[in-house]
Design a protein around this motif. Structure first.
Motif, PDB file in Angstrom:
ATOM      1  N   LEU A  43     -59.575  27.964 -17.415  1.00  0.00           N
ATOM      2  CA  LEU A  43     -59.428  28.856 -18.579  1.00  0.00           C
ATOM      3  C   LEU A  43     -58.381  28.329 -19.557  1.00  0.00           C
ATOM      4  CD1 LEU A  43     -59.621  32.473 -17.132  1.00  0.00           C
ATOM      5  CD2 LEU A  43     -61.160  31.429 -18.799  1.00  0.00           C
ATOM      6  N   LEU A  53     -60.584  35.244 -22.813  1.00  0.00           N
ATOM      7  CA  LEU A  53     -61.607  34.770 -21.890  1.00  0.00           C
ATOM      8  C   LEU A  53     -61.148  35.008 -20.461  1.00  0.00           C
ATOM      9  CD1 LEU A  53     -62.408  31.434 -23.700  1.00  0.00           C
ATOM     10  CD2 LEU A  53     -63.973  33.363 -23.440  1.00  0.00           C
ATOM     11  N   LEU A  56     -63.912  32.534 -15.511  1.00  0.00           N
ATOM     12  CA  LEU A  56     -64.565  31.238 -15.687  1.00  0.00           C
ATOM     13  C   LEU A  56     -65.144  30.779 -14.362  1.00  0.00           C
ATOM     14  CD1 LEU A  56     -65.146  28.803 -17.566  1.00  0.00           C
ATOM     15  CD2 LEU A  56     -62.981  27.841 -16.760  1.00  0.00           C
ATOM     16  N   TRP A  65     -70.930  26.053 -17.310  1.00  0.00           N
ATOM     17  CA  TRP A  65     -69.838  26.954 -16.948  1.00  0.00           C
ATOM     18  C   TRP A  65     -69.996  28.235 -17.758  1.00  0.00           C
ATOM     19  CZ3 TRP A  65     -65.359  25.372 -13.969  1.00  0.00           C
ATOM     20  CH2 TRP A  65     -65.475  24.077 -13.450  1.00  0.00           C
ATOM     21  N   THR A  66     -69.577  29.361 -17.201  1.00  0.00           N
ATOM     22  CA  THR A  66     -69.695  30.656 -17.867  1.00  0.00           C
ATOM     23  C   THR A  66     -68.356  31.377 -17.796  1.00  0.00           C
ATOM     24  OG1 THR A  66     -71.993  30.750 -17.096  1.00  0.00           O
ATOM     25  CG2 THR A  66     -71.075  32.772 -17.982  1.00  0.00           C
ATOM     26  N   ALA A  67     -68.033  32.093 -18.870  1.00  0.00           N
ATOM     27  CA  ALA A  67     -66.825  32.912 -18.914  1.00  0.00           C
ATOM     28  C   ALA A  67     -67.173  34.214 -19.609  1.00  0.00           C
ATOM     29  CB  ALA A  67     -65.695  32.204 -19.656  1.00  0.00           C
TER      30      ALA A  67
END
Length: 75
Positions: A43, A53, A56, A65-67
């Motif tokens: 992050l 955000l 992560l 990747w997703t946050a």
């Protein structure tokens, strides 16, 4: 003899939002897709204007990747 190669090409990234018109209190998923597998992504490597955000996580391929984005104001 011993032979090796060094990959010195920096990966590229594409960033997409699940919703780009958020109101305060809503969240959106941010997806970061790299051109190759990455490790050590955190992050702290990201900055979000007008929001924070969290959460992560990497997909199994370590390329996607997703946050979660939480806005600090509507916009």
């Amino acid at each position: 003899g011993l032979s090796y190669s060094v990959d010195n090409t920096v990966p590229t990234a594409t960033i997409t939002l699940s919703d780009n018109r958020l109101a305060t209190g809503e969240t959106a998923e941010v997806t970061i897709t790299f051109s190759e597998r990455v490790t050590g992504f955190e992050l702290e490597d990201l900055a979000a204007g007008n929001g924070t955000l969290s959460n992560l996580r990497a997909n199994a391929d370590a390329r996607t990747w997703t946050a979660t984005l939480t806005p600090t104001a509507t916009g």
